[in-house]
Design a protein around this motif. Sequence first.
Motif, mmCIF file in Angstrom:
data_model
loop_
_atom_site.group_PDB
_atom_site.id
_atom_site.type_symbol
_atom_site.label_atom_id
_atom_site.label_comp_id
_atom_site.label_asym_id
_atom_site.label_seq_id
_atom_site.Cartn_x
_atom_site.Cartn_y
_atom_site.Cartn_z
ATOM 1 N N VAL A 25 0.986 -1.223 0.007
ATOM 2 C CA VAL A 25 0.191 -0.040 0.034
ATOM 3 C C VAL A 25 0.815 1.337 -0.052
ATOM 4 N N ALA A 26 1.923 1.252 0.891
ATOM 5 C CA ALA A 26 2.944 2.375 0.670
ATOM 6 C C ALA A 26 3.519 2.664 -0.430
ATOM 7 N N ALA A 28 2.185 1.681 -3.492
ATOM 8 C CA ALA A 28 1.301 2.369 -4.428
ATOM 9 C C ALA A 28 1.197 3.729 -4.188
ATOM 10 N N LEU A 29 1.098 4.230 -2.943
ATOM 11 C CA LEU A 29 0.781 5.630 -2.662
ATOM 12 C C LEU A 29 1.910 6.627 -3.077
ATOM 13 N N ILE A 30 3.504 5.969 -2.924
ATOM 14 C CA ILE A 30 4.457 6.824 -3.286
ATOM 15 C C ILE A 30 4.423 6.824 -4.721
ATOM 16 N N LEU A 32 2.000 6.833 -6.848
ATOM 17 C CA LEU A 32 1.035 7.804 -7.313
ATOM 18 C C LEU A 32 1.455 9.353 -6.880
ATOM 19 N N LEU A 33 2.129 9.464 -5.864
ATOM 20 C CA LEU A 33 2.753 11.030 -5.544
ATOM 21 C C LEU A 33 3.584 11.416 -6.711
ATOM 22 N N LEU A 291 -6.891 -3.015 1.489
ATOM 23 C CA LEU A 291 -6.812 -1.716 2.348
ATOM 24 C C LEU A 291 -7.080 -1.831 3.675
ATOM 25 N N VAL A 296 -1.586 1.453 6.936
ATOM 26 C CA VAL A 296 -1.085 2.582 6.254
ATOM 27 C C VAL A 296 -2.423 3.735 6.374
ATOM 28 N N PRO A 297 -3.548 3.215 5.912
ATOM 29 C CA PRO A 297 -4.793 4.428 5.939
ATOM 30 C C PRO A 297 -4.804 4.947 7.400
ATOM 31 N N LEU A 300 -2.123 7.379 8.217
ATOM 32 C CA LEU A 300 -2.210 8.658 7.485
ATOM 33 C C LEU A 300 -3.568 9.627 7.961
#
Length: 578
Positions: A25-26, A28-30, A32-33, A291, A296-297, A300
């Motif tokens: 998950v982390a 995927a977020l990185i 995306l950013l 998720l 991670v969610p 955040l």
Amino acid sequence: MAGGGGFPSRGVWRRPALRWVDVLVAAALIALLYGLLRLAPGLNAPFLPNQAPGTVSTDPANLPYYAVRSLLRMFAALVASVLFTFVYATAAARVRRLEKVLLPVLDILQSVPVLAFLSVTVTAFINLFPGSALGLECASIFAVFTAMAWNMTFAFYASLMSQPRELDEASRVMRLTKWQRFWRLDVPSGMIPLVWNGMMSFGGAWFFLAASESISVLGHHYALPGMGSYAAAAIAAGNLGQVGIAIAVMVVMVIGVNVLFWRPLVAWSERFRVEESEAAERPRSSVLDLLRRSSVPALLGRPLRPVGAALDRGTRVFGLAEHPLARPAARERTGDVFFAGAVAALVVYGAWQALDYVHSTIGLGEFGHALWLGAVTFARVLVLLAVATVVWVPIGVWIGMNPKVTRYAQPVVQVLASFPANFVFPFATAFFVAAGISLNFGAVLLMALGAQWYILFNVIAGASAVPSDLREAMTGFGVTGRLRWRAFILPAIFPYYVTGGITAAGGAWNASIVAEVVDYGSHHLAATGLGAYITDATGSGDFPKILVGITVMSLYVVALNRLFWRRLYRLAETRYAI
């Protein structure tokens, strides 16, 4: 080290150990950013209107970049649509005087075609960001926004107006502020219709991707990097191979968005369903399960909790969530008279100025010509609705009343409803040219490619929502054949069919803009109709004709909604509601 009274720190040291779910998950977020940061310079690139490129490269190697740019515009428009929905629908539902103005305005806005908004907003956005491509990006996003927002707003407004009285009273007993009531009652109670209509609106907006990225307006042509402009360039060049590649990429994009975004959102929204018995078949999503297993969610969201608590405390000074029901009736009537008078004066003044402008330029007789063209397009809309009803209602009932079939067919229907049908227009145009079919008849098929799915989608939802005990009762009583359809199935799905019908009709009117004028290579096909009239006027920058075309289309759509669809809505609420 091994003996003694134990080490209480062992559990503490174990707890923060990274799991593969958290790493995934982390990452995927990185990613995306990182993608957003890489795209940012292109959004604010230097731009001069007189030197702007009128087309984009059709090299297939650029398709991944184009796909990401298009997705960014779509999701930016979705965020703007959600914010607009929250503000506009809440104002219409909570302020009675505003409701009488906001709902008719919304009815008119949903009838205005996307090209009409572009003809007004492109120049304004370009002037707002001089020398930067950000103005054209904003104009493109706004065009997509106009294809999404209205349906979502109507859905959220309907959920606000149909809240259970018990929940409303509970919010007052708990002395919730207006802010707390909105986030703890209004949004949760409207989450399911908002998600489903958001999914439908997002799918419908794909249809206008080409028009929002490859913009022909006021005698100028602007092209932004994206899937829509790529398809438009391939169509203009008459290259069916490149069009086929664009279709394949779009299929992957649509399926990816459904799997990674909409399906998890639909499954998550089920937590807000209020019912006495649990449904036998609930939507599932592997992405949502992933998720939920990750921490991670939660990490955040932790810094945002103090902000939410501060907003809850700070909004108490603006009053509690009470309805203004205690005002004297005489005062209400007096205020209503003044408010209605002010609104009527503004409407009359605006209409007078518009008529004077048309009269001084092309003459009021142009309205008669546009009304005749509108009648031709209206006939196409009626044929489309009739054929789509006969074809898709039985199929939708079969899918919706068979849970096993629904599980596999519903994702397919979502993809079909989301796919931009104008990408296959070149193949249809080539068939029309080869078969000698006039676009006056073929336009019905092209309009249906983008509008018919609303009826199928809603009929499936209606058939799926029929309680199982009613189905068993009909089977137990031996009700079959025509009697079963007339006494059980059609009344049960009628409210959903009306919703699908009114959405399909609105989609058909909007689709006429791109379906009545089709270009493919050296072939230019044009049908007689209001859509072709508005398209030609927008391309040449003829503002008087644009105004006449928009006005006439709005009159047709609003009159059809008020005289036909709204009456069916009331019939569905009073006679066929389960």
